[in-house]
Motif scaffolding. Structure first.
Motif, PDB file in Angstrom:
ATOM      1  N   UNK A   1       0.827  -1.183   0.000  1.00 28.52           N
ATOM      2  CA  UNK A   1       0.000   0.000   0.000  1.00 28.52           C
ATOM      3  C   UNK A   1       0.871   1.246   0.000  1.00 28.52           C
ATOM      4  N   UNK A   2       2.060   1.157   0.599  1.00 29.96           N
ATOM      5  CA  UNK A   2       2.968   2.306   0.602  1.00 29.96           C
ATOM      6  C   UNK A   2       3.480   2.617  -0.797  1.00 29.96           C
ATOM      7  N   UNK A   3       3.326   1.676  -1.713  1.00 31.63           N
ATOM      8  CA  UNK A   3       3.799   1.885  -3.075  1.00 31.63           C
ATOM      9  C   UNK A   3       2.711   2.431  -3.987  1.00 31.63           C
ATOM     10  N   UNK A   4       1.575   2.799  -3.432  1.00 36.40           N
ATOM     11  CA  UNK A   4       0.528   3.436  -4.207  1.00 36.40           C
ATOM     12  C   UNK A   4      -0.518   2.495  -4.767  1.00 36.40           C
ATOM     13  N   UNK A   5      -0.604   1.295  -4.249  1.00 37.71           N
ATOM     14  CA  UNK A   5      -1.597   0.327  -4.717  1.00 37.71           C
ATOM     15  C   UNK A   5      -2.778   0.345  -3.750  1.00 37.71           C
ATOM     16  N   UNK A   6      -3.986   0.232  -4.301  1.00 33.81           N
ATOM     17  CA  UNK A   6      -5.180   0.293  -3.454  1.00 33.81           C
ATOM     18  C   UNK A   6      -5.258  -0.906  -2.513  1.00 33.81           C
ATOM     19  N   UNK A   7      -5.976  -0.738  -1.414  1.00 31.41           N
ATOM     20  CA  UNK A   7      -6.122  -1.803  -0.426  1.00 31.41           C
ATOM     21  C   UNK A   7      -6.721  -3.055  -1.053  1.00 31.41           C
ATOM     22  N   UNK A   8      -7.750  -2.883  -1.877  1.00 30.89           N
ATOM     23  CA  UNK A   8      -8.404  -4.036  -2.505  1.00 30.89           C
ATOM     24  C   UNK A   8      -7.433  -4.811  -3.396  1.00 30.89           C
ATOM     25  N   UNK A   9      -6.620  -4.087  -4.153  1.00 34.48           N
ATOM     26  CA  UNK A   9      -5.661  -4.739  -5.039  1.00 34.48           C
ATOM     27  C   UNK A   9      -4.565  -5.431  -4.232  1.00 34.48           C
ATOM     28  N   UNK A  10      -4.100  -4.793  -3.176  1.00 39.14           N
ATOM     29  CA  UNK A  10      -3.083  -5.397  -2.311  1.00 39.14           C
ATOM     30  C   UNK A  10      -3.619  -6.687  -1.698  1.00 39.14           C
TER      31      UNK A  10
END
Length: 56
Positions: A1-10
């Motif tokens: 998530x710190x890399x800019x990916x949404x919670x759902x995608x993570x």
């Protein structure tokens, strides 16, 4: 998530059953671990090392 990916995608990517090779060739790593981020952390590309060693 710190890399800019949404919670759902993570969450979805964390549940993958793909093997290491399949993950390495998937959007999971392509979108999160970029060459720029690796360089920023001090990693040197193998290509740069090769160029340096083969310069004449």
């Amino acid at each position: 998530m710190r890399l800019g990916i949404s919670y759902d995608q993570v969450y979805a990517w964390s549940r993958t059953r793909k093997g290491g090779w399949a993950v390495a060739q998937s959007p999971i790593l392509i979108t999160t671990i970029t060459l720029e981020r690796l360089e920023k952390r001090g990693y040197i590309s193998m290509f740069d090392i090769y160029k340096k060693l083969t310069e004449r």
